[in-house]
Design a protein around this motif. Structure first.
Motif, PDB file in Angstrom:
ATOM      1  N   PRO B   5     -48.199 -79.179  82.945  1.00  0.00           N
ATOM      2  CA  PRO B   5     -48.114 -78.566  81.623  1.00  0.00           C
ATOM      3  C   PRO B   5     -47.833 -77.069  81.703  1.00  0.00           C
ATOM      4  O   PRO B   5     -48.221 -76.413  82.666  1.00  0.00           O
ATOM      5  CB  PRO B   5     -49.487 -78.835  81.010  1.00  0.00           C
ATOM      6  CG  PRO B   5     -50.375 -79.283  82.109  1.00  0.00           C
ATOM      7  CD  PRO B   5     -49.536 -79.696  83.265  1.00  0.00           C
ATOM      8  N   VAL B   6     -47.132 -76.560  80.705  1.00  0.00           N
ATOM      9  CA  VAL B   6     -46.824 -75.126  80.653  1.00  0.00           C
ATOM     10  C   VAL B   6     -48.026 -74.386  80.074  1.00  0.00           C
ATOM     11  O   VAL B   6     -48.436 -74.669  78.960  1.00  0.00           O
ATOM     12  CB  VAL B   6     -45.583 -74.864  79.782  1.00  0.00           C
ATOM     13  CG1 VAL B   6     -45.333 -73.374  79.653  1.00  0.00           C
ATOM     14  CG2 VAL B   6     -44.373 -75.564  80.367  1.00  0.00           C
ATOM     15  N   PRO B   7     -48.627 -73.485  80.846  1.00  0.00           N
ATOM     16  CA  PRO B   7     -49.784 -72.767  80.327  1.00  0.00           C
ATOM     17  C   PRO B   7     -49.395 -71.831  79.184  1.00  0.00           C
ATOM     18  O   PRO B   7     -48.323 -71.232  79.204  1.00  0.00           O
ATOM     19  CB  PRO B   7     -50.279 -71.943  81.523  1.00  0.00           C
ATOM     20  CG  PRO B   7     -49.486 -72.404  82.695  1.00  0.00           C
ATOM     21  CD  PRO B   7     -48.248 -73.052  82.178  1.00  0.00           C
ATOM     22  N   ILE B   8     -50.250 -71.752  78.186  1.00  0.00           N
ATOM     23  CA  ILE B   8     -50.031 -70.815  77.083  1.00  0.00           C
ATOM     24  C   ILE B   8     -51.171 -69.797  77.094  1.00  0.00           C
ATOM     25  O   ILE B   8     -52.341 -70.162  77.069  1.00  0.00           O
ATOM     26  CB  ILE B   8     -49.997 -71.547  75.727  1.00  0.00           C
ATOM     27  CG1 ILE B   8     -48.763 -72.447  75.683  1.00  0.00           C
ATOM     28  CG2 ILE B   8     -49.969 -70.539  74.573  1.00  0.00           C
ATOM     29  CD1 ILE B   8     -48.661 -73.313  74.465  1.00  0.00           C
ATOM     30  N   ASP B   9     -50.811 -68.547  77.215  1.00  0.00           N
ATOM     31  CA  ASP B   9     -51.807 -67.485  77.162  1.00  0.00           C
ATOM     32  C   ASP B   9     -51.683 -66.779  75.826  1.00  0.00           C
ATOM     33  O   ASP B   9     -50.576 -66.465  75.385  1.00  0.00           O
ATOM     34  CB  ASP B   9     -51.558 -66.452  78.265  1.00  0.00           C
ATOM     35  CG  ASP B   9     -51.974 -66.989  79.621  1.00  0.00           C
ATOM     36  OD1 ASP B   9     -52.830 -67.883  79.646  1.00  0.00           O
ATOM     37  OD2 ASP B   9     -51.438 -66.522  80.635  1.00  0.00           O
ATOM     38  N   THR B  10     -52.805 -66.558  75.177  1.00  0.00           N
ATOM     39  CA  THR B  10     -52.790 -65.786  73.940  1.00  0.00           C
ATOM     40  C   THR B  10     -53.313 -64.391  74.230  1.00  0.00           C
ATOM     41  O   THR B  10     -54.389 -64.232  74.796  1.00  0.00           O
ATOM     42  CB  THR B  10     -53.665 -66.454  72.866  1.00  0.00           C
ATOM     43  OG1 THR B  10     -53.159 -67.761  72.639  1.00  0.00           O
ATOM     44  CG2 THR B  10     -53.634 -65.659  71.565  1.00  0.00           C
ATOM     45  N   VAL B  11     -52.477 -63.404  73.916  1.00  0.00           N
ATOM     46  CA  VAL B  11     -52.884 -62.012  74.082  1.00  0.00           C
ATOM     47  C   VAL B  11     -53.225 -61.489  72.701  1.00  0.00           C
ATOM     48  O   VAL B  11     -52.381 -61.507  71.801  1.00  0.00           O
ATOM     49  CB  VAL B  11     -51.748 -61.178  74.705  1.00  0.00           C
ATOM     50  CG1 VAL B  11     -52.145 -59.717  74.797  1.00  0.00           C
ATOM     51  CG2 VAL B  11     -51.385 -61.733  76.076  1.00  0.00           C
ATOM     52  N   GLU B  12     -54.455 -61.066  72.521  1.00  0.00           N
ATOM     53  CA  GLU B  12     -54.878 -60.625  71.188  1.00  0.00           C
ATOM     54  C   GLU B  12     -55.771 -59.398  71.311  1.00  0.00           C
ATOM     55  O   GLU B  12     -56.692 -59.386  72.113  1.00  0.00           O
ATOM     56  CB  GLU B  12     -55.629 -61.757  70.488  1.00  0.00           C
ATOM     57  CG  GLU B  12     -56.007 -61.422  69.058  1.00  0.00           C
ATOM     58  CD  GLU B  12     -56.554 -62.632  68.300  1.00  0.00           C
ATOM     59  OE1 GLU B  12     -55.772 -63.557  68.032  1.00  0.00           O
ATOM     60  OE2 GLU B  12     -57.755 -62.649  68.010  1.00  0.00           O
TER      61      GLU B  12
END
Lengths: 176, 145, 356
Positions: B5-12
């Motif tokens: 799976p393609v990792p999704i990082d949320t930068v907030e």
């Protein structure tokens, strides 16, 4: 005037998709098996873990054929004890973090020191990797400057490296 | 391995922006239901106001004028599927709006019943929110006048 | 942000007795965009910097970017392309909690990495523990003389530093830089366009920038090769063979106290392992033989993107004799220095009071 609007509050929130490279996928798989892999540059023989797929010094590509397994154990060559209130770290407890130089390499990896009281930490300790658990076959998202896939380090219980040995390792670390 | 799976990082990150005297005056006006513009030293009326003349870098004058919230659409782009952070959560148009009395354009959203009503040169007016905090969103959107 | 930049730019223009219209090109620098949460802020800040209708360049090398911004501005003059260039840099850390960004979360960030490399230095050099606090006291005393220093602690002494909270061993709170908002600006001209002011210009004698191989696991954080190479090139350009003798003072990027002795060695002011002795012997004090950070340095204000440019500007002010209360007497040549990222970017310039 005192009731003037002086600030603007805003939240910036962005989602990034990061397809892993082949080298990163193989590294992640190895972490799942509690193995540490590296690429050895065919020209300068420097080791890179996680593998980058190239050597930035020699500017040559590296592939599976340059992959080797390195020891996830080594010697603590430096450390610090953090004050979590001051460093905004989640978890909120005082913790020791240190640099471990992997056996037979010049690689130092940074990580949290586990299984030892902060007050008892000293250079020369023999340490082994504490691995992160994969989530759905991938590494959990994490920021920071530490090692990838390695949560931290715990003492092996073996006798310490001597002060002279640590000095030698530090000297080796400085040979760019 | 191809099904990894393609990792999704949320930068907030949250930000608190200090506005400085010029933008503070503009935002204070918005909170009070007023639109203010400032003049460059060459007499050009800027809305939104700037601390400076963008064409020369010279500091702006201290001369302010109040605008009344009506204007003309200079250009527009239709948004069929709004993103989570957009001003409106229904289809709308991002517009450059030349407020009456201004020499520059303001970027804001225009709400119309359907895309067919949008036209360059159309007249619009500001729809104000009842609860205002000192933010460009105190104007909910512009609507056909 | 525009206001902060313009305050620096308008002061530089006033000092040079120039107008916005005299500027041919603008070089802009700041550290990561995440600090203010505006991606590529040069897009909207260009006009505020007087860049409309002119060439504008954005620099980015993390904490060292200010010095790169200065040096690149000088290069535009040296190349003959432009006659008058504005180099300007800023950081506005108050827009968000930048220590959360730099803290690095659960894996540890800049503070942890730097603290750990400092212990390596201490173990290798055998430096006694009071060296860090000595640097902190010296720079903070210097800051009292500088109207632009942010952190001023009258009466600071070793005891106060040693009793301050431990942040990340061996660094105590008063051995760490503050978070800052700030901007700096420098104007460069060709020889024929030197402004006719009573204040003399500073002359560029040498400059260099270097980067380390990225993510190179066996590189040294204590005495980085790129820092050594950077200094060597700058010295060669300036014709310097003995930097300690031939330079009169230096502004060195010291965000944590122990970086002063480390960089004294990296820059060739001391033999490897001997830098701490210069600190211990007060050689780098304001009235010492080789004052370092007479301005109070990064320990007294660290508007990250601007801090490197301010080191370069402070070196220039010293050779121009315009540093005011923190002016070191009789400065002919001075160094401005910065490093950035994970000790991986370096930028150095050497300026002099005389044309080289």
């Amino acid at each position: 005037m005192s009731d003037d609007v002086k600030v603007l509050n805003s939240v910036v929130s962005l989602d990034y998709e990061r397809p892993p490279t082949r080298a990163a996928r193989r590294y992640t798989e190895a972490v799942g098996e509690k193995r540490l892999i590296a690429h050895r540059c065919p020209e300068c023989e420097r080791l890179y873990t996680p593998p980058k797929g190239y050597c930035p010094v020699c500017v040559v590509l590296t592939t599976d054929e340059h992959e080797i397994e390195v020891s996830p154990e080594g010697v603590l060559v430096s450390y610090t004890v953090t004050n979590p209130d001051k460093l905004h770290q989640q978890g909120g407890k005082t913790s020791a973090r240190g640099d471990v130089m992997l056996d037979g390499t010049r690689i130092t990896l940074m990580g949290e020191l586990d299984g030892v009281e902060a007050a008892d930490v000293h250079t020369g300790m023999r340490m082994r990797a504490v691995w992160v658990e994969l989530e759905d076959g991938r590494l959990p998202s994490s920021g920071g400057w530490g090692a990838v896939g390695i949560k931290g380090w715990e003492p092996t219980g073996e006798p310490d490296a001597s002060r002279e040995e640590v000095q030698e390792l530090l000297k080796k670390a400085g040979e760019s | 391995m191809s099904d990894t799976p393609v990792p999704i990082d949320t930068v907030e990150m949250p930000y608190v922006r200090t506005l400085g005297p010029v933008i503070s005056r503009f935002f204070t006006g918005l909170r009070d239901g007023e639109i203010w513009a400032n003049k460059t030293r060459t007499g050009k009326v800027q809305c939104p106001p700037f601390e400076y003349d963008p064409y020369t870098g010279e500091s702006a004058s201290d001369d302010w004028v109040q605008l009344d919230g009506t204007g003309t659409v200079s250009s527009w782009a239709w948004v069929e599927e709004p993103l989570r952070n957009h001003l409106l959560q229904e289809p709308f148009a991002w517009c450059l709006i030349r407020l009456d009395g201004a020499d520059t354009d303001l970027v804001h959203a225009v709400r119309v019943a359907d895309k067919g009503q949008m036209a360059t040169g159309m007249r619009v007016e500001a729809r104000w929110r009842d609860e205002r905090i000192g933010h460009l969103r105190d104007i909910e959107c512009f609507e056909p006048a | 942000m525009p206001g902060l930049l313009r305050e620096a730019a308008t002061r530089a223009l006033a000092d040079a007795e120039l107008e916005w219209s005299d500027i041919d090109a603008v070089v802009f620098g700041k550290a990561p965009d995440l600090f203010e949460g505006v991606m590529r802020p040069e897009l909207f800040l260009n006009d505020a910097m007087g860049g409309a209708g002119k060439p504008m360049f954005r620099m980015h090398t993390a904490g060292s970017v200010g010095a790169h911004t200065a040096i690149f501005g000088a290069h535009l003059i040296e190349s003959g392309q432009y006659e008058c260039v504005l180099s300007i840099a800023f950081e506005k850390q108050s827009e968000t909690d930048t220590s959360r960004i730099l803290g690095g979360g659960s894996r540890g960030g800049a503070g942890v990495a730097f603290a750990s490399s400092i212990r390596q230095y201490i173990e290798k050099s055998g430096a006694p523990p009071h060296i860090g606090p000595l640097v902190a006291v010296k720079d903070r005393l210097n800051a009292l003389k500088n109207p632009h220093a942010q952190l001023k602690i009258p009466g600071i002494d070793i005891k106060m530093v040693e009793e301050s909270e431990m942040v990340v061993e061996p660094l105590r709170k008063l051995e760490c830089c503050p978070t800052s908002d700030g901007a700096g600006a420098i104007i460069f001209t060709s020889e024929k366009r030197i402004p006719k002011t009573e204040r003399p210009p500073a002359w560029l004698h040498g400059s260099s920038t270097r980067s380390e191989a990225s993510g190179h696991p066996s590189r040294s954080w204590v005495n980085p090769l790129a820092g050594q190479q950077c200094a060597a090139e700058a010295y060669a350009q300036a014709g310097i063979t003995n930097p300690l003798e031939e330079l009169d003072c230096a502004e060195i990027y010291v965000p944590f106290s122990w970086f002063e002795p480390m960089w004294l060695e990296n820059l060739g002011f001391a033999e490897e392992g001997q830098g701490w002795k210069m600190v211990d012997d007060d050689i780098t004090a304001f009235d010492g033989a080789f004052p370092v950070n007479a301005s109070g340095g990064v320990l007294s204000a660290n508007a990250i993107g601007a801090a490197g440019l301010i080191r370069c500007a402070e070196a220039a002010m010293q050779v121009r004799g315009t540093a005011g209360e923190h002016q070191v007497p009789d400065v002919r040549r001075a160094m401005g220095h910065a490093f950035g990222g994970a000790s991986q970017y370096f930028a150095i310039w050497i300026v002099g009071s005389e044309k080289p």
